[in-house]
Design an enzyme around this catalytic site. Structure first.
Site, PDB file in Angstrom:
ATOM      1  N   HIS A  66      21.607 -16.995  -8.963  1.00  0.00           N
ATOM      2  CA  HIS A  66      20.978 -18.239  -8.498  1.00  0.00           C
ATOM      3  C   HIS A  66      20.535 -18.136  -7.037  1.00  0.00           C
ATOM      4  O   HIS A  66      21.193 -17.525  -6.216  1.00  0.00           O
ATOM      5  CB  HIS A  66      21.882 -19.442  -8.715  1.00  0.00           C
ATOM      6  CG  HIS A  66      23.277 -19.313  -8.220  1.00  0.00           C
ATOM      7  ND1 HIS A  66      24.257 -20.200  -8.564  1.00  0.00           N
ATOM      8  CD2 HIS A  66      23.869 -18.399  -7.443  1.00  0.00           C
ATOM      9  CE1 HIS A  66      25.378 -19.835  -7.988  1.00  0.00           C
ATOM     10  NE2 HIS A  66      25.174 -18.756  -7.309  1.00  0.00           N
ATOM     11  N   ASN A  67      19.387 -18.712  -6.773  1.00  0.00           N
ATOM     12  CA  ASN A  67      18.831 -18.824  -5.409  1.00  0.00           C
ATOM     13  C   ASN A  67      18.313 -17.501  -4.855  1.00  0.00           C
ATOM     14  O   ASN A  67      17.938 -17.433  -3.679  1.00  0.00           O
ATOM     15  CB  ASN A  67      19.858 -19.392  -4.409  1.00  0.00           C
ATOM     16  CG  ASN A  67      20.376 -20.761  -4.815  1.00  0.00           C
ATOM     17  OD1 ASN A  67      19.883 -21.368  -5.754  1.00  0.00           O
ATOM     18  ND2 ASN A  67      21.375 -21.237  -4.118  1.00  0.00           N
TER      19      ASN A  67
END
Lengths: 338, 338, 338
Positions: C247-248
């Site tokens: 994520h991210n």
């Protein structure tokens, strides 16, 4: 290379002149010559266009003299074998990729069935709910296709096989008594990347996967199809879950690959070799028959038959273990490093 | 072992004599004894056939005296516990695999529903388009089965669970509030390979997967079912994407496994242990409660509770970091190695 | 953070008082303030509730002064920026997770279509048998969705894309000429774990995946959606099979990731960087543009632009190879270690 028309559609022939226009290349030779296929340079056959993109001039054997044409940087035009038409261009591999797209096309999931090809599902084969078998595929006696599995156009599967739930198979010929567990991916495009004018591009992948009898392929494992040749998995090879087998790999008989095994492109592994968990092997490396590779090893060069290797970069396992012990001794309890 | 008939069909009983004929073994003892199941040697129960294939004679406890029969090399026939019928054969494990196939059978995706087993989908459960729920499965209150997911025969799933798109579950009992993300593979056959007369063979895998409450399983992660026992994932365990959990593994409560975690067969991990990314653990290793394993570590032996380890082969993290720093110092900028 | 309502339903507003009741927190400030969303602490906006759970008091910039409220341990209540309502509680992150569930909800596979949202499949797009396209999705010109693939609610896919067999995509915006191979998982929940009163809990993941033009994603690769931001894959990035993108993560243009690449959460990788097979990168690490990382490397800190690194822990490749050679020399054939 020989194109399997069950998986690929031939779009040609196309003239050298047309390829030059498509790719912006300059023709050095007969621009009316007809091109029917694509290939790697060393084994290009009559009618096939290849490319050469080495840092040094091509050596004897690098470029097959039977190739009809070859994309090449201008400085190497004179170094091609006699009779091979040179197509000079700044980025030969990217131009070859572009040319390939005008000569060959992977049959799509949504193509109309080919008029001359029959789908052949044996009456004792069992297709579970939600499974999709594309036109032109063949499924043998007593073979079970699991729920929501996908079998691509023209794929041939033998008898007494099991294809797991949600698995997918394309561009592949599969023998008898083969088991492919849930979520395995057989025949996807290999990882071939080339530099193009606007960034990285995918290189063409027009080969197949051949899986011989009694092979087992673990869950969510991927076996890519060959680029210009075939990826081959030998009889009785046993591959665990979540492994990656790259394009053009050749696995011998009864090769064992434990989980997270990563076999890069064009690796060959001899009969009976055993790979522990998460072993990685760099591309084009040869592993001898009966070799044993310890878990976690990262292999960057050839391993002789019967040898035991470990570590990263991998070396004979005795040497690796000696280094581990020695290093620990230098730095361990109550001892100052010298 | 106890066979769960929701997942496996009992084909026996079969007489010792029949197993001898099937496998080419010689009987030493009562050939009329009836065999109903298969097992590992140490915990075989009444009616079960096991095998012994050690390099040394069996020790006390290696072979359960309640086994009805045991495949064994001829030289160890006399070493079996009294009352266990010896089936002497050149390749005991391969013979056991063959015998297993005549005693047990994994229920197939395409079997007819069992007459006495009900499918039980709660009225508030929601089955997305394309999902397949096999006969005999149970789906609890408010549980959502994602599109094109596959739930096998007899699988039990509790309440408030989420099964992701294209995930598959078989041979498994799943608690409440469990999340299984897209493409995860629960209950596939473990990687058990044995040598057979014609090459490598798959060893029998007749266990289950037990997933307790509040567990999360990442995308494309694989959790294999047990061989002769169960694979167990404890409450609140959190497993990232692309992990491999082998057969017979037992994970404690709130164990964390980051991406590419590879837990080999029969590993046990204590409550609250934390594994960084791509940690590999060799088979049969024990990891203590609260242990922390640094990313990339390759673990080949037991880690005590609460310890922090790293490196390959893994060792206490202070020792590993000391070695890394010392080695760098010996060879680093402007310094000659001594 | 900005919530994309195509993927998430807003359930609020909820008063600070209600969140206090839900989580057992004590309110220090205006309990009637209205909360509409959740966020990380450093960039929380008007109406958003965040949490702070550091071991030391928050520093300048750690907590955005525009947040409406912040879960925090009691000892740090006075350290919050003026105007941010403190919600004091023993486990701030767990409370925040609970609060998030009352403010936001991932749209489910089985929701009724939203009244005001249209599904938009171009007339030239082709949807293969068994594929499921959820309400509110858009599929562009000439794009092919493979058999048994799954496209989630509100997902936007551009033109000339190929989505492979059994792949799944949710919470994602996908550009043009993107290829996603079979079994890839786009937009699943990231691996965010927090300690709760009864064991490990999943932290909220309310972001998206953005995939730009000309990206290729390999078979069975996973790209998680952002937690409170987006995961972004830059133009022409090429990702091999069985990779994990957390994520991210932000990948630049033409970044190459070979098989088993593991990119942990919040890593950023500059344009044109190249990762060999099974490279792992720890969370929050920055990789400079054009950096090259050797196969098997485990990267724990920043790599400058253009550098070549290798080994675990990764270091400049010359240093790594020097160490490997030196160690071998100390322990190798016929030489005693000093």
């Amino acid at each position: 290379m020989s194109i399997d028309r069950r998986f690929y559609e031939l779009l040609g022939p196309v003239s050298v002149s047309d390829l030059a226009t498509l790719t912006g290349a300059a023709v050095h030779g007969d621009s009316t010559a007809q091109v029917t296929g694509v290939s790697a340079a060393h084994n290009a056959r009559r009618g096939e266009v290849c490319y050469f993109d080495g840092a040094k001039p091509p050596a004897e054997g690098d470029i097959s003299p039977t190739a009809v044409a070859c994309f090449v940087q201008e400085k190497y035009v004179e170094a091609l074998p006699a009779g091979v038409v040179a197509l000079s261009v700044a980025m030969p591999r990217s131009a070859h990729t572009l040319a390939a797209g005008s000569l060959l096309r992977l049959r799509s999931w949504t193509d109309q069935p080919q008029a001359d090809v029959q789908t052949n599902i044996h009456e004792t084969a069992r297709i579970a709910p939600g499974a999709y078998v594309a036109p032109g595929a063949a499924i043998g006696e007593q073979t079970v296709i699991g729920p929501n599995a996908v079998i691509g156009p023209g794929v041939q599967i033998g008898r007494d096989c099991e294809i797991g739930a949600n698995a997918s198979v394309q561009c592949a010929l599969i023998g008898n008594q083969v088991k492919i567990y849930a979520g395995a991916r057989i025949g996807e495009s290999g990882f071939g990347v080339t530099a193009g004018p606007n960034g990285a591009e995918d290189a063409p992948q027009y080969g197949r996967v051949i899986i011989q009898d009694h092979v087992t392929v673990g869950a969510n494992t991927c076996i890519d199809r060959g680029a210009f040749d075939d990826t081959i998995i030998g009889e009785h090879a046993k591959i665990d879950n979540l492994c990656q087998i790259g394009h053009n790999v050749v696995l011998g008989r009864s090769v064992l690959v434990a989980s997270f095994g990563g076999i890069s492109g064009s690796v060959t592994i001899g009969d009976g070799a055993m790979l522990g968990g998460r072993v990685g092997i760099a591309d084009h490396v040869k592993i001898g028959a009966g070799a044993q590779i310890a878990a976690s090893a990262g292999v960057f060069r050839e391993i002789p038959p019967g040898d035991k290797w470990g570590g990263t970069p991998a070396r004979p396992i005795r040497q690796w273990l000696k280094e581990v012990a020695w290093l620990q001794k230098q730095t361990g309890d109550g001892k100052r490093a010298k």
